[in-house]
Enzyme design. Sequence first.
Site, PDB file in Angstrom:
ATOM      1  N   LYS A 103       0.748  -1.365   0.259  1.00 43.53           N
ATOM      2  CA  LYS A 103      -0.025   0.093  -0.028  1.00 43.53           C
ATOM      3  C   LYS A 103       0.788   1.216   0.038  1.00 43.53           C
ATOM      4  O   LYS A 103       2.228   1.244   0.323  1.00 43.53           O
ATOM      5  CB  LYS A 103      -0.936   0.221   1.161  1.00 43.53           C
ATOM      6  N   ARG A 147      -3.882 -10.067   4.681  1.00 46.61           N
ATOM      7  CA  ARG A 147      -4.181  -9.819   3.049  1.00 46.61           C
ATOM      8  C   ARG A 147      -2.905  -9.544   2.436  1.00 46.61           C
ATOM      9  O   ARG A 147      -2.771  -8.255   2.618  1.00 46.61           O
ATOM     10  CB  ARG A 147      -5.427  -9.257   3.135  1.00 46.61           C
TER      11      ARG A 147
HETATM   12  C1  8Y4 Z   1      -0.894  -1.696  -4.312  1.00 48.70           C
HETATM   13  C2  8Y4 Z   1      -1.685  -2.705  -4.307  1.00 48.70           C
HETATM   14  C3  8Y4 Z   1      -1.493  -0.451  -3.811  1.00 48.70           C
HETATM   15  C4  8Y4 Z   1      -2.844  -2.617  -3.713  1.00 48.70           C
HETATM   16  C5  8Y4 Z   1      -2.707  -0.351  -3.230  1.00 48.70           C
HETATM   17  C6  8Y4 Z   1      -3.280  -1.643  -3.143  1.00 48.70           C
HETATM   18  C7  8Y4 Z   1      -8.159  -4.329   2.017  1.00 48.70           C
HETATM   19  C8  8Y4 Z   1      -9.152  -4.893   1.574  1.00 48.70           C
HETATM   20  C9  8Y4 Z   1      -8.275  -3.873  -0.178  1.00 48.70           C
HETATM   21  C10 8Y4 Z   1      -7.876  -4.461   3.422  1.00 48.70           C
HETATM   22  C11 8Y4 Z   1      -9.484  -5.913   3.600  1.00 48.70           C
HETATM   23  C12 8Y4 Z   1      -5.390  -2.425  -2.085  1.00 48.70           C
HETATM   24  C13 8Y4 Z   1     -10.036  -5.491  -0.675  1.00 48.70           C
HETATM   25  C14 8Y4 Z   1      -6.699  -2.119  -1.664  1.00 48.70           C
HETATM   26  N1  8Y4 Z   1      -7.747  -3.734   0.900  1.00 48.70           N
HETATM   27  N2  8Y4 Z   1      -9.911  -5.706   2.145  1.00 48.70           N
HETATM   28  N3  8Y4 Z   1      -9.251  -4.763  -0.032  1.00 48.70           N
HETATM   29  N4  8Y4 Z   1      -8.678  -5.373   4.000  1.00 48.70           N
HETATM   30  N5  8Y4 Z   1     -10.387  -6.589   4.306  1.00 48.70           N
HETATM   31  N6  8Y4 Z   1      -4.693  -1.789  -2.506  1.00 48.70           N
HETATM   32  O1  8Y4 Z   1      -6.763  -3.866   3.896  1.00 48.70           O
HETATM   33  O2  8Y4 Z   1      -5.064  -3.544  -1.691  1.00 48.70           O
HETATM   34  S1  8Y4 Z   1      -8.065  -3.224  -1.717  1.00 48.70           S
END
Ligand code: 8Y4
Length: 261
Positions: free
Chosen positions: A204, A239
């Site tokens: 993130k 996750r």
């Molecule tokens: C690079 C890769 C930069 C991914 C940003 C991201 C969570 C989630 C997401 C979380 C739960 C993400 C669906 C965001 N984050 N579900 N989902 N908890 N329960 N961004 O923190 O991965 S999506």
Amino acid sequence: MGIVNVTPDSFSDGGQFDDLPRAVEHGLKLVADGADILDIGGESTRPGAQPVGEAEEIARTVPVIEALRRETAIPISIDTMKPGVARAAFTAGATIWNDVNALRAQGALETTAELGATVCLMHMKGEPRTMQDAPAYDDVAGEVEAFLLERAKAAMAAGIPGSRIWIDPGIGFGKTLQHNLELLRSIQALSAHGFPLLIGASRKRFIAAIDEGSQSDNRLGGSLAVALHAAASGAAILRVHDVRETVQALTVSAAIEGIEG
Ligand code: 8Y4
């Protein structure tokens, strides 16, 4: 929990016919790498992302869930905010609803109870499109905790057993770097309520706010630092994108602590 994105921006071809086999292959690789759960998502919830229609979300995720269900026995979660998508995903073989909107959509509580689902209730301030526009809290850890306990209470009042409820502070969802750090420091307190705690920090953006400018493909070190801290503080589910590396870090950490691998 290994992440399987089925959004057109997650594979280079932009939603072409070969997204399905690639997503399935990716999911099976995460299982071989040691994932205990696969999280399948068809709508990007990245800051600024545009919403996707229900039919499109179902068309992206259901064939992937059906195929993975045939090829692996591990639990599958559906990452969606829509009860209709959750329903279709459960028919295809999912058993966990990962809801970044914490069952606040119309009919979401009833759907979860009816499906007998396990649910992850996540805290998000605002909606994905605008959540990073100057988020503010008086006491981020206290407010997130109160929100999650209120949603857990609403879920139980709707007939969802407490044993099927997970909670998640929603790292990056309407939070500044300082908010994210405070929430990571509060994991021990948050995990003391008896609900399994999920932490999603993998790759993130806040990691780049600490290690200035690191791109999303260069955030593994930071992601592992969060994973080890979260696990040591009582988080039950992580996750992550990089399952093999995360399992290795956790296994080495446990070996040092003297816990049998
Ligand atoms: C690079 C890769 C930069 C991914 C940003 C991201 C969570 C989630 C997401 C979380 C739960 C993400 C669906 C965001 N984050 N579900 N989902 N908890 N329960 N961004 O923190 O991965 S999506």
